[in-house]
Write a protein that holds these residues in place. Sequence first.
Motif: not given
Length: 149
Positions: A45-73
């Motif tokens: 359960x802890x391992x699954x929670x860690x994986x999910x939390x890290x996935x959410x973090x990575x997705x948030x990071x990707x969305x933020x990077x895409x948003x910055x790129x679109x805004x910059x364009x």
Amino acid sequence: IRDIGTRGINNAVGKWEENSIGKDLCPQDEIRESIVTAGKIGLAAIGATVEIAESVFEVTKAVAQSSVKATANVAQHKYGGNTKTVIENTGTATGNILRGITHVTSLEGQVLSKTVMKNTARVNIEEMVKTKSKDTEDIEDDEMKKKID
């Protein structure tokens, strides 16, 4: 730091198993097995929670990077000059600051111990999956040998 803690915990577990400390603390096999099973479930359960939390973090990071790129364009198209570069650099700096804050907060004692625990859970889950995969392969190999014979 967390890898050193994880290795220490895994070494302690190894010594625990080598010296049969579990049998000394809980001599009844059924109860001891129930405790071990509960521990494995908790670890999963802890391992699954860690994986999910890290996935959410990575997705948030990707969305933020895409948003910055679109805004910059869009800003570059509207205002010209080096607007795009300024916005991209600001986005990168903001991401670096947030990542730095995350790393600094992980140095706090309680947060560090949670980080070590999460890392230990992840490492043990990966090892359990590898072991189960190997066991499954061995069973499949044995079954295949029987079919061939």
